[in-house]
Design an enzyme around this catalytic site. Structure first.
Site, short mmCIF file in Angstrom:
data_model
loop_
_atom_site.label_atom_id
_atom_site.label_comp_id
_atom_site.label_asym_id
_atom_site.label_seq_id
_atom_site.Cartn_x
_atom_site.Cartn_y
_atom_site.Cartn_z
N SER A 149 40.20 92.83 -58.75
CA SER A 149 39.50 93.68 -57.78
C SER A 149 38.01 93.77 -58.11
O SER A 149 37.17 93.88 -57.21
CB SER A 149 40.13 95.06 -57.70
OG SER A 149 40.06 95.74 -58.92
N GLY A 176 40.23 98.84 -61.36
CA GLY A 176 39.74 98.79 -62.73
C GLY A 176 40.12 97.50 -63.42
O GLY A 176 39.79 97.29 -64.58
N SER A 224 33.45 68.15 -42.59
CA SER A 224 34.19 67.84 -43.81
C SER A 224 34.37 69.12 -44.62
O SER A 224 33.42 69.62 -45.21
CB SER A 224 33.43 66.80 -44.63
OG SER A 224 34.12 66.47 -45.81
N GLU A 261 30.12 67.04 -36.28
CA GLU A 261 31.33 66.73 -35.50
C GLU A 261 31.77 67.93 -34.65
O GLU A 261 31.85 69.06 -35.15
CB GLU A 261 32.44 66.33 -36.46
CG GLU A 261 33.76 65.95 -35.83
CD GLU A 261 34.79 65.54 -36.87
OE1 GLU A 261 35.89 65.13 -36.48
OE2 GLU A 261 34.48 65.63 -38.08
N LYS A 301 36.07 58.88 -31.85
CA LYS A 301 36.51 58.75 -33.24
C LYS A 301 37.75 57.86 -33.32
O LYS A 301 38.73 58.05 -32.60
CB LYS A 301 36.80 60.14 -33.81
CG LYS A 301 37.12 60.19 -35.28
CD LYS A 301 37.26 61.65 -35.72
CE LYS A 301 37.52 61.80 -37.19
NZ LYS A 301 37.63 63.23 -37.59
N CYS A 319 33.02 61.20 -39.19
CA CYS A 319 33.75 61.75 -40.35
C CYS A 319 34.75 60.76 -40.95
O CYS A 319 34.37 59.87 -41.70
CB CYS A 319 34.43 63.06 -39.96
SG CYS A 319 34.79 64.11 -41.40
#
Length: 542
Positions: A295, A291, A174, A45, A112, A148
């Site tokens: 992260s 630590g 999608s 699309e 569409k 779609c």
């Protein structure tokens, strides 16, 4: 089996707005289609401009470039027919269209019919809905194009069948959320079996801002049987044969094995980081490595997406930072092979506090002083980003972002929040999954109580419910819009539910200023969930 036609599925990774780049991808796929003796190649699309183009669709010059590209496509010297998705302007109206092009001519242009306007979709802002379902006959087969959303409801496919269609070709864009491929497959299979008509479905792949497109292009026989599914989170090219006499599709290659839950989410995050950095021209990424679990997972995703040579981790300790946090951050960096720096924020924070001392005199230390630590770290990361051009990845998860357990202009400072739509409980699952690939996250990072380390002996549960409880409440409230009474009926303490909901509501202003994050759920913060900052709605339930 006698073959009436061979259909190629071109699952490409487009760049929104880069028509020249997208056109080249299309040309390359046409060459592949010729090499595979395909009769038709189907693209996704709005392939020419990429999806979603958003307000680019309001620019008149977009259509000049698109129309020129369409003429170039028509001039391609090929026997292969092409189904090309593109925006089309007619007078003051704009359509989401797909053109069936063969031998330099557009044999059919389909608009569409059903325009989604929910979740992340805004198509009614731009497009006019089509009202026709034309059929084109090609090599003795009557073909309809549906785009779609047209296949998520019964009527368009039914109309196509009544118009004489013997095959449906469907360009799609999608977007992904966890579990979407299964839902999508059920819908496509239903449309095929309801109308006794084969369906060929082509999706795009790639990251586009916070959205991920997962591919999984597929083909369904008229009984709803899935005969092929393309790669997940990767570009792919495949061919399907159609025999009109038996009304059957046959795949020329085996379907890809779909991933388990954690691997699927991991690959979605990797694709999102890779494409956001690549498509926006950043040379790499950097992040603050504390630590902690968030992260650590963010660093591993970044390395898998960008390569170790393109990622920089920075540890920024303060007096409350445990020695094991520094050790674990260094161990993670060494395991992943990234550049690792340690920059103490102690003198910077002390300078701030000294300058503010007259104004703060007589007050008790608290959140203000903690947030200054986070803001010192954010300033360092943004300074490094300015100097070396790398994108700052923030590390807040969905649970923290939901309740505002994060600092504006501190740990929220950056360009992309990798875990923004990942609940804390899932972060732990992802860490354990990644360690099955290679051990990169120390075990004690996974097992120790989570802490922001902004105060002595601080842990997250000093301020928040256990994450197992918090995440269940957040899923009910954020993703499913459940009321207080609904959530309490699930077995949660009412006082806890009210506290969590209040935190979600009053922290909307923070989320509006947060970086975008990669969407992996059916309801993410950002374009998916739009709540007013100024609102008295919650006051009615005290």
């Amino acid at each position: 089996m006698r073959i009436n036609m061979r259909i190629a599925l071109a699952q490409n990774n487009y760049i929104v707005g880069d028509i020249k780049y997208n056109l080249q991808l299309i040309k390359n796929s046409v060459i592949q289609a010729e090499e595979r003796n395909a009769d038709i190649v189907v693209f996704s699309e709005l392939a020419l401009c990429g999806y979603p183009p958003e307000d680019l669709l309001l620019r008149p010059d977009l259509y000049l470039i698109v129309d020129k590209a369409l003429e170039e496509i028509k001039s391609i010297d090929t026997r292969v027919a092409m189904v090309i998705g593109h925006p089309r302007r007619q007078g003051t109206e704009i359509y989401n269209s797909a053109s069936f092009i063969h031998n330099g001519e557009c044999l059919l242009c389909y608009d569409k019919q059903l325009l989604p306007n929910y979740e992340v979709f805004d198509e009614k802002r731009y497009f006019t809905a089509g009202s026709q379902c034309p059929v084109v006959e090609f090599k003795g087969v009557k073909i309809s194009l549906l785009i779609c959303e047209d296949l998520w409801f019964k009527e368009p496919a039914k109309v196509a069948k009544l118009a004489g269609a013997e095959l449906i070709l469907s360009p799609n864009a999608s977007p992904y959320y966890h579990g979407k491929a299964e839902v999508r497959g059920q819908e496509m299979a239903s449309r095929a079996s309801e109308n006794n008509i084969p369906v060929v479905y082509v999706n795009q792949i790639g990251g586009q801002d916070e959205l991920i497109f997962d591919g999984c292009s597929s083909a369904y026989n008229s009984n709803g049987e899935c005969v092929f599914m393309a790669a997940e989170m990767a570009e792919d090219f495949a061919c399907i044969d159609f025999d009109k006499a038996t009304d059957r599709l046959t795949s020329l290659e085996q379907s890809y094995k779909q991933w388990d839950d954690e691997e699927e989410i991991w690959q979605a995050l990797v694709l999102g980081v890779k494409d956001y950095v690549r498509k926006n021209g950043f040379p790499g990424a950097l992040l603050g490595l504390s630590g902690g679990i968030d992260s650590a997972v963010t660093l591993a995703v970044a390395v898998d997406a960008l390569g170790k040579e393109n990622v920089n981790a920075v540890m920024m300790p303060y007096r409350y930072t445990a020695s094991m946090s520094v050790e674990d951050a260094q161990a993670e960096s060494e395991a992943l092979g990234v550049e690792f720096d340690i920059i103490s924020i102690e003198p910077i924070c002390d300078a701030f506090m000294q300058q503010m001392q007259p104004q703060l005199e007589g007050t008790e230390p608290g959140v203000t002083e903690q947030n200054i630590q986070a803001r010192c770290r954010g300033t360092i990361l943004m300074g490094l980003s300015n100097k070396f051009g790398r994108l700052v990845l923030t590390t807040g998860n969905k649970s923290e972002v939901a309740v505002g357990y994060c600092t504006l202009y501190g740990d929220m400072a950056g360009g992309l929040d990798v875990l923004k739509d990942v609940p804390k409980t899932m972060v732990y699952q992802l860490a354990r999954y990644r360690n099955t690939v290679s051990p990169v996250i120390p075990e004690r990072v996974i097992t120790r109580p989570p802490s922001a380390e902004l105060a002595p002996e601080q842990v997250d549960e000093d301020n928040l419910p256990p994450y197992e409880v918090l995440d269940e409440i957040l899923e009910a409230y954020v993703e499913h819009d459940k009321s207080i009474s609904d959530i309490v009926s699930l077995g949660h303490d009412e006082e806890t539910v009210r506290k969590v909901i209040r935190l979600v509501d009053i922290n909307e202003h923070k989320r509006r200023q947060a970086p975008i994050g990669i969407r992996i759920s059916s309801r993410a913060f950002g374009r998916d969930r739009r709540y007013p900052i100024t609102s008295g709605f919650g006051r009615q339930f005290k």
